[in-house]
Design a protein around this motif. Structure first.
Motif, PDB file in Angstrom:
ATOM      1  N   ALA A  55       2.188 -21.341  -8.409  1.00 31.88           N
ATOM      2  CA  ALA A  55       1.730 -20.531  -9.541  1.00 31.88           C
ATOM      3  C   ALA A  55       2.344 -18.934  -9.238  1.00 31.88           C
ATOM      4  N   SER A  56       2.659 -18.609  -8.070  1.00 30.76           N
ATOM      5  CA  SER A  56       2.745 -17.293  -7.309  1.00 30.76           C
ATOM      6  C   SER A  56       4.647 -17.439  -7.797  1.00 30.76           C
ATOM      7  N   MET A  57       5.015 -18.559  -7.537  1.00 28.77           N
ATOM      8  CA  MET A  57       6.740 -18.502  -7.625  1.00 28.77           C
ATOM      9  C   MET A  57       6.801 -18.343  -9.099  1.00 28.77           C
ATOM     10  N   LYS A  58       6.331 -19.068  -9.931  1.00 28.11           N
ATOM     11  CA  LYS A  58       6.461 -18.902 -11.300  1.00 28.11           C
ATOM     12  C   LYS A  58       6.300 -17.522 -11.904  1.00 28.11           C
ATOM     13  N   VAL A  59       5.422 -16.777 -11.492  1.00 25.65           N
ATOM     14  CA  VAL A  59       5.232 -15.494 -11.852  1.00 25.65           C
ATOM     15  C   VAL A  59       6.272 -14.418 -11.314  1.00 25.65           C
TER      16      VAL A  59
ATOM     17  N   PHE B 234      15.801 -10.592   3.037  1.00 24.61           N
ATOM     18  CA  PHE B 234      15.159 -11.449   3.577  1.00 24.61           C
ATOM     19  C   PHE B 234      13.683 -11.437   3.312  1.00 24.61           C
ATOM     20  N   ASN B 235      13.236 -10.024   3.511  1.00 24.66           N
ATOM     21  CA  ASN B 235      11.717 -10.208   3.412  1.00 24.66           C
ATOM     22  C   ASN B 235      11.271 -10.493   1.820  1.00 24.66           C
ATOM     23  N   GLU B 236      12.022 -10.054   0.804  1.00 27.32           N
ATOM     24  CA  GLU B 236      11.845 -10.451  -0.457  1.00 27.32           C
ATOM     25  C   GLU B 236      11.878 -12.041  -0.670  1.00 27.32           C
ATOM     26  N   VAL B 237      12.904 -12.818  -0.095  1.00 25.99           N
ATOM     27  CA  VAL B 237      13.000 -14.119  -0.271  1.00 25.99           C
ATOM     28  C   VAL B 237      11.744 -14.704   0.299  1.00 25.99           C
ATOM     29  N   CYS B 238      10.971 -14.143   0.987  1.00 21.01           N
ATOM     30  CA  CYS B 238       9.703 -14.937   1.478  1.00 21.01           C
ATOM     31  C   CYS B 238       8.557 -14.503   0.563  1.00 21.01           C
ATOM     32  N   THR B 239       8.583 -13.387  -0.021  1.00 21.41           N
ATOM     33  CA  THR B 239       7.461 -12.870  -1.141  1.00 21.41           C
ATOM     34  C   THR B 239       6.952 -13.874  -2.051  1.00 21.41           C
ATOM     35  N   PRO B 240       7.726 -14.522  -2.859  1.00 26.18           N
ATOM     36  CA  PRO B 240       7.307 -15.344  -4.000  1.00 26.18           C
ATOM     37  C   PRO B 240       6.277 -16.293  -3.308  1.00 26.18           C
ATOM     38  N   CYS B 241       6.550 -16.995  -1.881  1.00 29.85           N
ATOM     39  CA  CYS B 241       5.423 -17.754  -1.476  1.00 29.85           C
ATOM     40  C   CYS B 241       4.468 -17.444  -0.435  1.00 29.85           C
ATOM     41  N   HIS B 242       4.889 -16.430   0.350  1.00 27.71           N
ATOM     42  CA  HIS B 242       4.205 -15.828   1.250  1.00 27.71           C
ATOM     43  C   HIS B 242       3.509 -14.422   1.010  1.00 27.71           C
ATOM     44  N   GLY B 243       4.001 -13.713   0.060  1.00 29.35           N
ATOM     45  CA  GLY B 243       3.350 -12.270   0.239  1.00 29.35           C
ATOM     46  C   GLY B 243       3.065 -11.723  -1.209  1.00 29.35           C
ATOM     47  N   ARG B 244       2.642 -10.557  -1.115  1.00 32.97           N
ATOM     48  CA  ARG B 244       2.149  -9.912  -2.688  1.00 32.97           C
ATOM     49  C   ARG B 244       3.230  -9.616  -3.231  1.00 32.97           C
ATOM     50  N   HIS B 245       3.241  -9.637  -4.618  1.00 33.79           N
ATOM     51  CA  HIS B 245       4.376  -9.294  -5.456  1.00 33.79           C
ATOM     52  C   HIS B 245       3.565  -8.381  -6.594  1.00 33.79           C
TER      53      HIS B 245
END
Length: 143
Positions: free
Chosen positions: A78-82, A132-143
């Protein structure tokens, strides 16, 4: 004697005249995609599963330090889709719903695709997102 051997790079997909190199497309795709058609990745056929195609040349797997080729949880999906909608980027999964190399990396040459499919083409490490940090964000971090 010249034998015509050369190192083939399937990421070189447009020749100097601006024409699509069909041999490069057919390295991954089972059929030559029509450049006039907008495809959904799930309506295409590939020569192997998406990550196996990459791993046959890119042997430095898994990275970063963990096998990421797994199905994301419902919350992560769901986070990835957002994130995809907000950033206008495509983060594709494989046909079994798992992360694939192409979730984070865009294997296409710049200028071949348009819209969300084109983000990351020919960028450093072919990353679909800018850092690199943004690549991780959809799954691991806040957006």
């Amino acid at each position: 004697e010249e034998r015509g051997w050369e190192q083939f790079n399937p990421h070189d997909q447009i020749d100097p005249a601006g024409e699509v190199i069909s041999r490069a497309c057919l390295f991954c795709h089972a059929d030559l995609p029509d450049p006039e058609v907008e495809y959904d990745i799930y309506s295409m056929e590939f020569n192997d599963d998406l990550s196996s195609i990459c791993i046959q040349c890119h042997e430095n797997f898994p990275h970063p330090d963990k096998d990421h080729l797994v199905a994301p949880s419902e919350d992560v999906l769901a986070s990835m889709k957002v994130y995809e909608a907000r950033r206008e980027v495509m983060l594709p999964l494989d046909f079994d719903g798992r992360l694939t190399c192409a979730t984070c990396h865009n294997p296409h040459e710049r200028g071949l695709l348009t819209g969300p499919d084109s983000v990351g083409a020919d960028e450093e490490k072919r990353l679909r997102l800018t850092t690199f940090n943004e690549v991780c964000t959809p799954c691991h971090g806040r957006h």
